[in-house]
Design a protein around this motif. Structure first.
Motif, PDB file in Angstrom:
ATOM      1  N   GLN A 260      -1.102   8.592  -9.251  1.00  0.00           N
ATOM      2  CA  GLN A 260      -1.382   7.378 -10.004  1.00  0.00           C
ATOM      3  C   GLN A 260      -2.167   6.402  -9.135  1.00  0.00           C
ATOM      4  OE1 GLN A 260      -0.339   7.097 -13.464  1.00  0.00           O
ATOM      5  NE2 GLN A 260      -0.224   9.264 -12.856  1.00  0.00           N
ATOM      6  N   PHE A 261      -3.166   5.763  -9.737  1.00  0.00           N
ATOM      7  CA  PHE A 261      -4.009   4.812  -9.029  1.00  0.00           C
ATOM      8  C   PHE A 261      -4.144   3.528  -9.847  1.00  0.00           C
ATOM      9  CE2 PHE A 261      -5.256   9.091  -7.850  1.00  0.00           C
ATOM     10  CZ  PHE A 261      -5.233   9.032  -6.462  1.00  0.00           C
ATOM     11  N   HIS A 262      -4.361   2.438  -9.154  1.00  0.00           N
ATOM     12  CA  HIS A 262      -4.525   1.166  -9.851  1.00  0.00           C
ATOM     13  C   HIS A 262      -5.523   0.282  -9.114  1.00  0.00           C
ATOM     14  CE1 HIS A 262      -1.378  -0.155  -6.880  1.00  0.00           C
ATOM     15  NE2 HIS A 262      -2.179  -1.211  -6.836  1.00  0.00           N
ATOM     16  N   ILE A 263      -5.977  -0.742  -9.815  1.00  0.00           N
ATOM     17  CA  ILE A 263      -6.753  -1.795  -9.170  1.00  0.00           C
ATOM     18  C   ILE A 263      -5.912  -3.066  -9.171  1.00  0.00           C
ATOM     19  CG2 ILE A 263      -9.056  -0.890  -9.642  1.00  0.00           C
ATOM     20  CD1 ILE A 263      -9.198  -2.754 -12.090  1.00  0.00           C
ATOM     21  N   ALA A 264      -5.958  -3.804  -8.078  1.00  0.00           N
ATOM     22  CA  ALA A 264      -5.249  -5.080  -7.969  1.00  0.00           C
ATOM     23  C   ALA A 264      -6.276  -6.194  -8.167  1.00  0.00           C
ATOM     24  CB  ALA A 264      -4.569  -5.210  -6.610  1.00  0.00           C
TER      25      ALA A 264
ATOM     26  N   ASN B 270      -1.554  -5.462 -11.112  1.00  0.00           N
ATOM     27  CA  ASN B 270      -2.059  -4.144 -10.767  1.00  0.00           C
ATOM     28  C   ASN B 270      -2.286  -3.406 -12.077  1.00  0.00           C
ATOM     29  OD1 ASN B 270      -1.636  -4.719  -8.026  1.00  0.00           O
ATOM     30  ND2 ASN B 270       0.439  -3.886  -8.082  1.00  0.00           N
ATOM     31  N   ILE B 271      -3.517  -2.975 -12.328  1.00  0.00           N
ATOM     32  CA  ILE B 271      -3.853  -2.304 -13.584  1.00  0.00           C
ATOM     33  C   ILE B 271      -4.093  -0.824 -13.311  1.00  0.00           C
ATOM     34  CG2 ILE B 271      -5.387  -2.263 -15.576  1.00  0.00           C
ATOM     35  CD1 ILE B 271      -6.084  -5.168 -15.047  1.00  0.00           C
ATOM     36  N   ASN B 272      -3.221   0.011 -13.872  1.00  0.00           N
ATOM     37  CA  ASN B 272      -3.302   1.464 -13.743  1.00  0.00           C
ATOM     38  C   ASN B 272      -4.634   1.962 -14.332  1.00  0.00           C
ATOM     39  OD1 ASN B 272      -1.254   4.171 -15.102  1.00  0.00           O
ATOM     40  ND2 ASN B 272      -2.276   4.059 -13.139  1.00  0.00           N
ATOM     41  N   VAL B 273      -5.368   2.788 -13.583  1.00  0.00           N
ATOM     42  CA  VAL B 273      -6.704   3.222 -14.002  1.00  0.00           C
ATOM     43  C   VAL B 273      -6.694   4.663 -14.509  1.00  0.00           C
ATOM     44  CG1 VAL B 273      -9.103   3.527 -13.302  1.00  0.00           C
ATOM     45  CG2 VAL B 273      -7.753   1.673 -12.316  1.00  0.00           C
ATOM     46  N   TRP B 274      -7.291   4.856 -15.692  1.00  0.00           N
ATOM     47  CA  TRP B 274      -7.414   6.170 -16.307  1.00  0.00           C
ATOM     48  C   TRP B 274      -8.844   6.370 -16.816  1.00  0.00           C
ATOM     49  CZ3 TRP B 274      -3.260   9.686 -16.911  1.00  0.00           C
ATOM     50  CH2 TRP B 274      -2.014   9.197 -16.519  1.00  0.00           C
TER      51      TRP B 274
ATOM     52  N   GLU C 170       0.821  -1.190   0.000  1.00  0.00           N
ATOM     53  CA  GLU C 170       0.000   0.000   0.000  1.00  0.00           C
ATOM     54  C   GLU C 170       0.865   1.255   0.000  1.00  0.00           C
ATOM     55  OE1 GLU C 170      -2.666  -0.200   3.283  1.00  0.00           O
ATOM     56  OE2 GLU C 170      -3.881  -1.779   2.388  1.00  0.00           O
ATOM     57  N   SER C 171       0.347   2.291  -0.610  1.00  0.00           N
ATOM     58  CA  SER C 171       1.008   3.588  -0.598  1.00  0.00           C
ATOM     59  C   SER C 171      -0.050   4.659  -0.722  1.00  0.00           C
ATOM     60  CB  SER C 171       2.005   3.702  -1.760  1.00  0.00           C
ATOM     61  OG  SER C 171       1.305   3.755  -2.988  1.00  0.00           O
ATOM     62  N   GLU C 172       0.358   5.905  -0.647  1.00  0.00           N
ATOM     63  CA  GLU C 172      -0.603   6.996  -0.705  1.00  0.00           C
ATOM     64  C   GLU C 172      -1.316   7.051  -2.043  1.00  0.00           C
ATOM     65  OE1 GLU C 172       1.347  10.588   0.280  1.00  0.00           O
ATOM     66  OE2 GLU C 172       1.753  10.042   2.360  1.00  0.00           O
ATOM     67  N   THR C 173      -0.685   6.540  -3.083  1.00  0.00           N
ATOM     68  CA  THR C 173      -1.268   6.646  -4.415  1.00  0.00           C
ATOM     69  C   THR C 173      -1.887   5.332  -4.876  1.00  0.00           C
ATOM     70  OG1 THR C 173       0.890   6.155  -5.407  1.00  0.00           O
ATOM     71  CG2 THR C 173       0.327   8.468  -5.076  1.00  0.00           C
ATOM     72  N   THR C 174      -2.118   4.411  -3.974  1.00  0.00           N
ATOM     73  CA  THR C 174      -2.679   3.112  -4.323  1.00  0.00           C
ATOM     74  C   THR C 174      -4.142   3.023  -3.928  1.00  0.00           C
ATOM     75  OG1 THR C 174      -0.538   2.020  -4.025  1.00  0.00           O
ATOM     76  CG2 THR C 174      -2.483   0.625  -3.974  1.00  0.00           C
ATOM     77  N   TYR C 175      -4.942   2.500  -4.856  1.00  0.00           N
ATOM     78  CA  TYR C 175      -6.345   2.276  -4.526  1.00  0.00           C
ATOM     79  C   TYR C 175      -6.438   1.336  -3.331  1.00  0.00           C
ATOM     80  CZ  TYR C 175      -8.709   4.135  -8.669  1.00  0.00           C
ATOM     81  OH  TYR C 175      -9.242   4.944  -9.620  1.00  0.00           O
ATOM     82  N   LYS C 176      -7.364   1.570  -2.477  1.00  0.00           N
ATOM     83  CA  LYS C 176      -7.687   0.633  -1.402  1.00  0.00           C
ATOM     84  C   LYS C 176      -9.087   0.116  -1.692  1.00  0.00           C
ATOM     85  CE  LYS C 176      -4.009   2.150   0.774  1.00  0.00           C
ATOM     86  NZ  LYS C 176      -3.675   3.304  -0.046  1.00  0.00           N
ATOM     87  N   SER C 177      -9.299  -1.161  -1.484  1.00  0.00           N
ATOM     88  CA  SER C 177     -10.617  -1.721  -1.760  1.00  0.00           C
ATOM     89  C   SER C 177     -11.693  -1.019  -0.940  1.00  0.00           C
ATOM     90  CB  SER C 177     -10.630  -3.222  -1.469  1.00  0.00           C
ATOM     91  OG  SER C 177     -10.295  -3.484  -0.121  1.00  0.00           O
TER      92      SER C 177
END
Length: 412
Positions: free
Chosen positions: A277-281, A184-188, A106-113
């Motif tokens: 940057q954000f992503h979904i795992a 992890n798929i970067n979301v745009w 986890e990081s500040e720029t990571t999606y959380k479920s």
């Protein structure tokens, strides 16, 4: 803010094209968009009959700020069990074994479920959240065969360099026995017109064209269906997209188990150019005990596609890909893919990525990072969309790709 408003009682390389075109076949029929408001009375009645079958009586319902209606449906009465192969199916409430090797740093720029859960709203015990189907959803689904299946399917996507009926793609593929994959798929939010689509997904499959089995998960942007941006989607087929399979829960098949995450949810915030940057795992793996294909979103077990739905994939798969894809009618300039920037323009924050790419190559139920040389890149029109692969020393990234492009290509 949601509002409580209702209470009620061996795959050949040529098959890359088949798999990716079918993704769009399920979700989009651009030619049909202008005709949405021209349905006959009989067509409207037929759609209403289908909706009655799909949308099961809700114990409780909520409306989201996006306008979606989420129904809390009795877990044993969901649409999945209308499938004739699932009449006596026993629900798998949790995975038999938790896979080893999944990275969810986890990081500040990571999606959380947690961002995608229903907040302070929860479904009553014994029920699961399912997005209520609409007429628009069904109009999309009924045109499955009108897009994709009239285009060449014997072309190697990595070398064709031609327009495949408006469909284009860029990514990597692994061709060997697997029982799972993750990334992890970067979301745009790519720029698309109403009659266009842009997605990024992971797809697992096996079998020749007519018997192809496939499951996939990712995000997609289509303004006709979801004007508010990127959405989580899934798709499956058990017979090469002929009679079986569908987008999310529009047909019997996928069994919803999670009480927190539903298919079709809005994915936001999204990544910004040279910004956050954000992503979904996401991960898909075949359960060792039941043979069901399980879907996980971050650490949340969402549900599964029962083994009974499949033939060639009943005992594993032999193809998996991670790719960006676009669709546009061939007379229009193509939409953007990913961030809208080529991989060669720069890395993180500039071009879209898929990282921590992992496979489950055997039944020891452990995810591992594939070696660089076993991942095959493909980009059918590299002048419009391209891909670069690599394997990082940083274990948080592992095997990864940067992909995408501005599009704006014409072929007529």
């Amino acid at each position: 803010m949601q509002t409580d408003f209702v209470t009620m009682a061996g795959l050949d390389p040529k098959h890359i094209t088949v798999i990716l075109l079918a993704t769009f076949s399920v979700i989009l029929c651009a030619e049909a968009v202008p005709g949405w408001e021209k349905l006959s009375k009989e067509e409207e009645l037929d759609l209403d009959r289908q909706l009655k079958l799909i949308n099961k009586p809700a114990i409780k319902s909520f409306q989201t700020e996006d306008g979606d209606v989420i129904d809390c449906v009795d877990i044993y009465k969901q649409h999945a069990f209308d499938h004739p192969m699932l009449k006596n199916h026993k629900i798998q409430m949790k995975p038999t074994t938790i896979p080893k090797g999944i990275r969810n740093h986890e990081s500040e720029t990571t999606y959380k479920s947690l961002q995608y859960m229903l907040g302070n709203i929860s479904c009553p015990q014994g029920s699961v959240p399912i997005k209520r189907a609409t007429r628009k959803d069904l109009i999309m689904a009924r045109h499955i065969k009108s897009i994709g299946f009239n285009h060449p399917t014997n072309t190697n996507a990595s070398t064709s360099g031609i327009d495949e009926g408006g469909h284009h793609y860029a990514g990597v593929a692994y061709r060997a026995f697997v029982v799972g994959g993750r990334a992890n798929i970067n979301v745009w939010n790519p720029s698309v017109k109403v009659n266009q689509f842009s997605i990024a997904s992971m797809s697992i499959s096996k079998g020749p064209k007519q018997q192809m089995n496939n499951v996939q998960v990712g995000w997609g942007v289509n303004k006709a269906l979801y004007p508010d941006g990127s959405r989580l989607y899934t798709y499956w087929t058990g017979d090469g997209y002929q009679k079986t399979g569908c987008f999310n829960t529009l047909c019997p098949g996928f069994v919803q188990v999670s009480t927190k995450i539903h298919l079709g949810l809005n994915l936001r915030p999204v990544s910004t150019y040279k910004g956050s940057q954000f992503h979904i795992a996401v991960s898909i793996q075949q359960d060792n005990s039941t043979g069901n294909w399980l879907l996980t979103f971050f650490n949340e077990y969402v549900g599964y596609w029962p083994k009974a739905l499949f033939t060639t994939m009943a005992d594993g798969a032999d193809y998996i890909s991670w790719a960006g894809s676009t669709y546009s009618i061939i007379t229009d300039p193509t939409p953007t893919m990913g961030s809208g920037h080529f991989p060669k323009e720069g890395g993180y924050g500039i071009s879209a990525f898929v990282n921590s790419i992992q496979i489950m190559p055997n039944r020891f139920y452990k995810f591992v990072s594939p070696l660089y040389y076993v991942l095959d890149t493909f980009a059918d029109v590299p002048q419009c969309y391209d891909v670069i692969k690599n394997v990082a020393k940083d274990p948080n990234w592992g095997a990864y790709i940067f992909f995408g492009g501005p599009g704006n290509c014409t072929f007529q």
